[in-house]
Scaffold this active site. Structure first.
Site, PDB file in Angstrom:
ATOM      1  N   GLU A   1      -2.357   6.520   7.846  1.00 29.08           N
ATOM      2  CA  GLU A   1      -1.336   6.878   8.360  1.00 29.08           C
ATOM      3  C   GLU A   1      -2.423   6.390  10.069  1.00 29.08           C
ATOM      4  O   GLU A   1      -2.179   7.222  11.180  1.00 29.08           O
ATOM      5  CB  GLU A   1      -1.400   8.455   8.431  1.00 29.08           C
TER       6      GLU A   1
ATOM      7  N   PHE B   1       0.747  -1.536   0.070  1.00 29.03           N
ATOM      8  CA  PHE B   1       0.408  -0.093   0.234  1.00 29.03           C
ATOM      9  C   PHE B   1       0.518   1.167  -0.500  1.00 29.03           C
ATOM     10  O   PHE B   1       0.584   1.827   0.772  1.00 29.03           O
ATOM     11  CB  PHE B   1      -1.034   0.437   1.069  1.00 29.03           C
TER      12      PHE B   1
ATOM     13  N   GLN C   1     -36.858  23.417   5.627  1.00 32.87           N
ATOM     14  CA  GLN C   1     -36.252  24.015   7.413  1.00 32.87           C
ATOM     15  C   GLN C   1     -35.057  22.249   7.783  1.00 32.87           C
ATOM     16  O   GLN C   1     -33.743  22.337   7.797  1.00 32.87           O
ATOM     17  CB  GLN C   1     -37.139  23.849   8.406  1.00 32.87           C
TER      18      GLN C   1
END
Length: 380
Positions: free
Chosen positions: A362, A155, A277
């Protein structure tokens, strides 16, 4: 903490936003669809100082802070999160060489990285060791003035295109203290690459396995002392985690801006859907999540800049929270587009695909929880 940016920071942020708008956003969908890695565009970013953001200025680096870096990566990601994320990885590698390299290494390696004439990749993960990075098996054996490296990394962003690889390899016993860090150059005999992975997102940058078959690396290419590699790798990841969070934030901001424009234009039941809304409340929640994410990201970046003892914990908190919340914001933006959000031409589905991996790389967000829980339990 003063949340106002200085004039210099405002100028840096504006420069990065302009670059994202002019150089990244117009081509982002095409790069994604063509799986094109825009190296020349990366070099144009480097010409503006975005390849050595926290490299010292004696070798031509920009010498900025981690907070500055987070702002730059966020801004770039408004144009393309995949490209911004590679800029983050390249900067992480350059920063590791600047911080831990000997002066000879800095002078020899950094100038070509600062122009992105040479791209850099970070090689820690292996097929059998992802979250348990300290269990890596790639081995480096000392032979005279060289090390011989054997193993496989998995990877790896930029693999095959990058000219320089920071490789963590085992020089000693099992565990983190037996790992060292090496700079391996692409031309080294025995260094080969797997096929470009077929991925959900991040199509604008290649991801391949890196294979090392008796790759001989000069001892002068070791970063730091033997046994310091895992510490060097983890220190690099603190800043890398902030930048990946920033890339999520920039991508989510772009998706939010697209949704906000769309609800003003799209009409249903005789009026713009933005007048309902329920949709206004959803947009309010999305805007609040973006503001909270940005505020906490800046808090963690400031802590890392200050050398705060809690910096690693705060970086892990920021990475987990920002990537989770910003993926949700991007996904909500797709939903607000209805069926059009699912079409590639609107660019929102690309952002959703690009941001999904940020919750994994990470350090997975589960590992971020582990880092945080260890930090808070250790104080009891």
């Amino acid at each position: 903490m003063d949340f106002r940016l200085s004039e210099e920071q405002e100028a840096i942020r504006a420069m990065a936003l302009d670059f994202a708008r002019d150089e990244l956003a117009p081509s982002a969908i095409d790069w994604d669809q063509q799986k094109h890695f825009p190296v020349e565009t990366l070099r144009a970013a480097a010409a503006l100082g975005m390849a050595g953001i926290y490299v010292r200025d004696d070798v031509g680096g920009t010498g900025l802070t981690r907070l500055d870096a987070a702002m730059i990566i966020e801004a770039l990601a408004t144009g393309c999160p995949a490209v911004a994320s590679f800029v983050s990885i390249h900067n992480m590698c350059a920063g590791m060489i600047d911080r831990y390299g000997a002066d000879e290494q800095r002078q020899r390696l950094l100038p070509q990285l600062l122009t992105m004439e040479t791209l850099a990749s970070y090689c820690l993960t292996e097929p059998g060791s992802g979250s348990d990075a300290a269990a890596l098996k790639t081995r480096a054996v000392r032979e005279g003035d060289s090390y011989v490296l054997t193993g496989q990394k998995q990877f790896i962003s930029g693999a095959g295109e990058s000219g320089l690889y920071i490789v963590m390899a085992r020089t000693g016993d099992e565990g983190p203290k037996g790992i060292s860090a090496f700079v391996v150059e692409k031309e080294a005999p025995g260094l080969t690459f797997g096929a470009n992975e077929k991925k959900m997102g991040w199509h604008a940058q290649p991801t391949r396995a890196v294979m090392l078959d008796n790759v001989r690396v000069p001892a002068a290419n070791r970063l730091g002392a033997e046994g310091e590699g895992f510490r060097i790798a983890m220190a690099g990841l603190d800043g890398g985690r902030l930048n990946i969070a920033a890339a999520s934030l920039g991508g989510a901001q772009a998706a939010f801006d697209k949704a906000l424009a769309y609800v003003h234009e799209r009409r249903a039941f005789g009026k713009a859907i933005g007048e309902f809304q329920a949709l206004q409340f959803r947009l309010a929640d999305m805007a609040t999540d973006l503001e909270i994410a940005r505020t906490f990201l800046w808090r963690a970046a400031a802590a890392l800049d200050a050398g705060d003892p809690d910096a690693t914990k705060l970086c892990a908190m920021a990475k987990r929270f920002v990537t989770d919340r910003c993926f949700a914001v991007a996904n909500d933006a797709l939903q607000l587009h209805g069926g059009y959000g699912y079409l590639a031409d609107y660019g929102v589905e690309k952002i959703v695909r690009d941001l999904r991996v940020h919750q994994i790389l990470e350090g997975t967000n589960e590992i971020m929880r582990l880092i945080v829980s260890r930090a808070i339990m250790g104080r009891k």
